[in-house]
Design a protein around this motif. Sequence first.
Motif, PDB file in Angstrom:
ATOM      1  N   VAL A  27       0.843  -1.208   0.000  1.00 28.15           N
ATOM      2  CA  VAL A  27       0.000   0.000   0.000  1.00 28.15           C
ATOM      3  C   VAL A  27       0.875   1.254   0.000  1.00 28.15           C
ATOM      4  O   VAL A  27       1.934   1.281   0.618  1.00 28.15           O
ATOM      5  N   LYS A  28       0.423   2.264  -0.708  1.00 26.18           N
ATOM      6  CA  LYS A  28       1.127   3.559  -0.707  1.00 26.18           C
ATOM      7  C   LYS A  28       0.268   4.592   0.018  1.00 26.18           C
ATOM      8  O   LYS A  28      -0.957   4.575  -0.096  1.00 26.18           O
ATOM      9  N   ILE A  29       0.941   5.460   0.731  1.00 29.76           N
ATOM     10  CA  ILE A  29       0.255   6.487   1.524  1.00 29.76           C
ATOM     11  C   ILE A  29       0.593   7.862   0.962  1.00 29.76           C
ATOM     12  O   ILE A  29       1.763   8.186   0.744  1.00 29.76           O
ATOM     13  N   ARG A  30      -0.440   8.654   0.734  1.00 25.33           N
ATOM     14  CA  ARG A  30      -0.228  10.019   0.225  1.00 25.33           C
ATOM     15  C   ARG A  30       0.100  10.940   1.395  1.00 25.33           C
ATOM     16  O   ARG A  30      -0.648  11.031   2.368  1.00 25.33           O
ATOM     17  N   ALA A  31       1.253  11.579   1.291  1.00 25.61           N
ATOM     18  CA  ALA A  31       1.613  12.621   2.261  1.00 25.61           C
ATOM     19  C   ALA A  31       2.241  13.747   1.439  1.00 25.61           C
ATOM     20  O   ALA A  31       2.143  13.735   0.198  1.00 25.61           O
ATOM     21  N   TYR A  32       2.898  14.703   2.065  1.00 24.24           N
ATOM     22  CA  TYR A  32       3.481  15.791   1.283  1.00 24.24           C
ATOM     23  C   TYR A  32       4.632  15.275   0.429  1.00 24.24           C
ATOM     24  O   TYR A  32       5.469  14.502   0.904  1.00 24.24           O
ATOM     25  N   GLY A  33       4.627  15.668  -0.835  1.00 21.87           N
ATOM     26  CA  GLY A  33       5.720  15.273  -1.735  1.00 21.87           C
ATOM     27  C   GLY A  33       5.422  14.040  -2.551  1.00 21.87           C
ATOM     28  O   GLY A  33       6.231  13.663  -3.386  1.00 21.87           O
ATOM     29  N   GLY A  34       4.293  13.394  -2.327  1.00 21.73           N
ATOM     30  CA  GLY A  34       3.951  12.236  -3.143  1.00 21.73           C
ATOM     31  C   GLY A  34       3.347  11.096  -2.354  1.00 21.73           C
ATOM     32  O   GLY A  34       2.800  11.300  -1.270  1.00 21.73           O
ATOM     33  N   ARG A  35       3.462   9.905  -2.945  1.00 12.94           N
ATOM     34  CA  ARG A  35       2.941   8.691  -2.296  1.00 12.94           C
ATOM     35  C   ARG A  35       4.122   7.856  -1.830  1.00 12.94           C
ATOM     36  O   ARG A  35       5.050   7.631  -2.594  1.00 12.94           O
TER      37      ARG A  35
END
Lengths: 255, 338
Positions: free
Chosen positions: B108-116
Amino acid sequence: MGLGDKIRSLFSRKREPEPPSADEFRTALQQTIRLSQIDLERRRYAEVAKRLEPLVAAFEGRSFDAETERITVSARSTLAAALFELHRVEEAMDILEGCVATARRLESREGLITALHELALCYRNQGMQAEAIAACEESAGLAAIDGEDVMPLYTLAIFRFEEERFEEARDLLEHARDAYENRHELVPLGRVFNELFLVTYALNDPVRAIEYARKSIELKLQIGDQAGAQTTIRNLMVIRAQHPELFPDDDDLSN
Amino acid sequence: MMITPEIEAALHAQERNRMNIPAARMALETAILHQFRWLARRMIAWEAVAGHLDDTNVWRQSYLAETGDNEWTGDTGDPEYLLFREEFAEQMANGTLVPLRRESLGEVKIRAYGGRYNIWQEGRVNRQLATLGSDLRVCLVGAERLRARSLVGLLVKAGAAPPAVDGRFLVGYLNALTAHPLASMFDFARECAVSPLVPPEASGFCDEGRIIVRDLPFRLLRHRGAEYSRVSVLLHEMGHVIWGDLDGSRSTHMLKASWPMRIREDICRFTREPRSRAELETLSTDFARMKSVTPQAVADDPDFEGILDALLSEEVIVELPDGRLHCELYMEGRPWTY
C-alpha cells in the motif's frame, strides 16, 4: 584434632573468592561494551581504549564458548573503532581482520556486519579503496537483510559519492534516510540530509539540492545543532551566488 | 475511497504554499487519518469475509477509534453503533469497500506531502507530522523489516526470504514525550485508526525496540468498570527494552545519542500552544522517571531544565508576559519543507 576443632578450622579458613560464572562474565562484558559504545558515539575515544585495551589483551590465548566468543568479537570491534579514531589505524586493522575471521567461523552475522564496516573504514584510510568497497558492500548487504545497523549503508553511499557514482550514492542515501526516519534517529538523519544536498547538487539538480539543504537546516535548528545549521547555510550561500534565480529576493536563509 | 478529491486538493494547496504550518498540519492529519481508517475498514472487511471476525471487541475497538465516542457505554445495541455497522455492511455490499488481506498491506502507498510513499516509510510521514508540530503519529508494526527488504536488488543479491507482513498498525495522537533513552515511544493519548489485527485487549507491546502504550483497551475496559494503570504498562514495556539492551540483543547507542534532541522536539511541540510552567512540570517528572531507569547510560545527558533553558536562550521558546511559555516554530508565516 577433635571434631570441634575441625569444624572451627573449616569456618575460620579464608576462602578464595569464587570465579564469576559464565553468565556473570558475559553480562559484565556486555555492560562494558554498551558503555563503550555510548562513549564512542560521544567521541570519547581515549576512554574506550583505556577501558577495553586491557580487557581485550586478557582474551589472548584463552578459549571461550561460542556465545562468549561472539561477545568478545563485539568488544574487539568496539576497541578497534576507538583506535581508528585515535589514529592507531594499523592496530585497528589487525584486530578487525581477526574479528572478521572469528565472526565468519562462528557464523555471527551481527559481529560480521560491524567488523566488516569498521574494517572498510580502515582500508579506506590506508588507501586500499577496492578492499574498502568490498568490505563495505558485504557489510551493508548483510545488514540490509535483517534491517540491522544502517551505518554500512551510509558509508557505502559515501564511497559511491567518492567514486562519482552519484545516482547510486543518492539511492543509498535515500534508503538510509528511510531507516533513520523510521528509527527517529535525528542526529544521523541530519548528516544524511547534508549528503543528499551535496549528491543532488553534483547531479546537477540544484532545485532538489536546495530542498535537502533547507531540510537539513530545519532539522538541525530543531535539534539545537546551531553550528551544523550554519555550515549548511554557508554552503547554500555558495549556491545562491551561482544560481540567484533559484532564490526569491526576500529569502532570508537564516529564517 | 483511499483519498478524496477534497483531501488531495488540500494537500496540493499546502505543497504549493509552504508558509502556513497550522493549515499544513491540519491538511496532513486529515489525509493520514482518512487513509488509515479506510485501510482499517478494508482489513476488517477481509477478516469478516474470511470468517475470522468473531470477536465483538474488534468491532468495538474500530467504532471507538473512528468516532472517539467517549460517552459510549459499550452497548452494542446503541443506535450510533448499529449505524456504524450498517454503513460498513453497505459499503461492502455495494463494492466501495474492497477487502484487503494482511499480505497485501506491505504494497500500500500512503499520500503525504511530496507524493505517495510505501506504507513502511512511516518514518517519512511521522517526520512530516513532527516538523509541522502535530501530535499525530503512525505506527506500523514491522516497518523496519519491510524497509530492509526494499534493499533487495540494490544490495542483497539472493537468499533473503521476504519478511512476513505483520498487519498491525495504529494511528493516533500521542502524549507529550515520544522518546525513552533506549527506545522510541508511541504513548497514545487517543487512537484514531487501528488494524483489526491489533488485539483489542493488548494494552501495550514492543516492536523492534519501540514501546507502544495503547489507549483503546483502557477505554474498552472502562466500560466494564475495570481499573487500569498506564504507568504500569509503560514500565512493563520499558523492561523489555532495557533487557534487550542489557543482553546485547539490540544495539541502542545511536538512539541514546538522539534522545535529548527528541525531548527538545517534544517540548517544542508541547508548547505549540502557550503552556504554564506548572504544565511543563508534569513533563519534567515523566522525563526524570525515564532517565532514572537507565542512569548509567544517560548520566551525561542534559536534564529537562537544561534542555528548556537552551530553548529559551535560543529564543525558540519565548516567555509571554503572563509567564506562559510558547514555541514559535509552528506559527503561520514560517516556511517549512517536506
